[in-house]
Design an enzyme around this catalytic site. Structure first.
Site, PDB file in Angstrom:
ATOM      1  N   SER A 111       7.200   7.318   4.322  1.00  0.00           N
ATOM      2  CA  SER A 111       6.596   8.059   5.412  1.00  0.00           C
ATOM      3  C   SER A 111       6.854   9.567   5.239  1.00  0.00           C
ATOM      4  CB  SER A 111       7.122   7.514   6.746  1.00  0.00           C
ATOM      5  OG  SER A 111       6.309   7.918   7.817  1.00  0.00           O
ATOM      6  N   ASP A 169      -1.345  -0.023   8.571  1.00  0.00           N
ATOM      7  CA  ASP A 169      -0.381   0.992   9.006  1.00  0.00           C
ATOM      8  C   ASP A 169      -0.971   1.803  10.154  1.00  0.00           C
ATOM      9  OD1 ASP A 169       1.446   3.127   9.256  1.00  0.00           O
ATOM     10  OD2 ASP A 169       1.976   2.996   7.137  1.00  0.00           O
ATOM     11  N   HIS A 196       3.594  -0.327   8.866  1.00  0.00           N
ATOM     12  CA  HIS A 196       4.416   0.821   8.510  1.00  0.00           C
ATOM     13  C   HIS A 196       5.829   0.377   8.130  1.00  0.00           C
ATOM     14  CE1 HIS A 196       4.864   5.138   8.295  1.00  0.00           C
ATOM     15  NE2 HIS A 196       5.945   5.110   9.050  1.00  0.00           N
TER      16      HIS A 196
END
Length: 221
Positions: A111, A169, A196
């Site tokens: 991320s 995601d 995610h």
């Protein structure tokens, strides 16, 4: 090229996501570390900036952290931040970790940590001696929208990368991760059906190992 015949496994410096920490990242990458056992070890580092306001599982001595902010004490991946704050300190933390806990062969970012790892790749491909890494695995990455960070993406980034994209995601939408991959010269893109997180089921395990098989310990130095 079997790394084990050469002695040590590959070493990856792990860069956690926004609102995570080294400890949280370690807890959430157990399946990945198991999948890579014997081939690569993952050593994570804390981002330098505590995120204001804590988190739902904040226990005080392990505050959630971030690598940079798009607004005062906040971060949104899609925000075109006019005054992003904190990136230089984070680059210094990564450089220090590589120097003090190395040698490392590559980066594994998740991320916001993947976005930071991509910036490190750009600096490395331009010859920055602080970042002796040979490759990166970027999970749910994105390119920073901040104009001040635009220089990282001006030229194609010539470092081998594996981009892991979650079709479901909801935090970093798949197109953002695909767009980041396009900034690299020969990106390998791995899509998974999940959301995610760092996937480590059999198909992803094979893709990680296939990618890592290109590298021998010590190449990045």
């Amino acid at each position: 090229a079997d790394a084990m015949s050469g002695g040590r496994p590959l070493r990856l410096l792990g860069l956690h996501g926004y609102r995570q920490s080294e400890r949280r990242f370690r807890q959430r990458t157990g399946a990945l570390r198991k999948a890579l056992r014997g081939r690569a070890e993952l050593v994570a580092v804390n981002a330098p900036h505590p995120v204001p306001g804590g988190g739902e599982d904040d226990d005080g001595d392990d505050p959630p952290r971030g690598w940079w902010f798009s607004g005062p004490g906040t971060f949104e991946a899609g925000e075109v931040a006019e005054a992003p704050a904190g990136l230089e300190e984070s680059l210094s933390v990564v450089a220090a970790a590589l120097a003090e806990h190395g040698p490392f062969d590559g980066l594994l970012g998740f991320s916001q940590g993947a976005a930071l790892a991509a910036m490190v790749c750009a600096l490395r491909s331009h010859g920055d001696p602080r970042f002796p890494v040979a490759f990166a695995i970027l999970v749910a990455g994105f390119a920073s929208r901040a104009p001040a960070h635009g220089h990282f993406y001006r030229e194609p980034i010539a470092l081998p990368t594996l981009h892991v994209v979650g079709d479901a995601d909801a935090v970093i939408a798949a197109p953002l991760s695909r767009e980041l991959a396009q900034h690299f010269v020969e990106p390998v893109v791995l899509t998974h059906p999940g959301g995610h997180f760092v996937p480590a089921a059999a198909p992803q395990k094979k893709a990680y190992l296939d990618f890592l098989d290109q590298f021998c310990p010590g190449q990045g130095q």
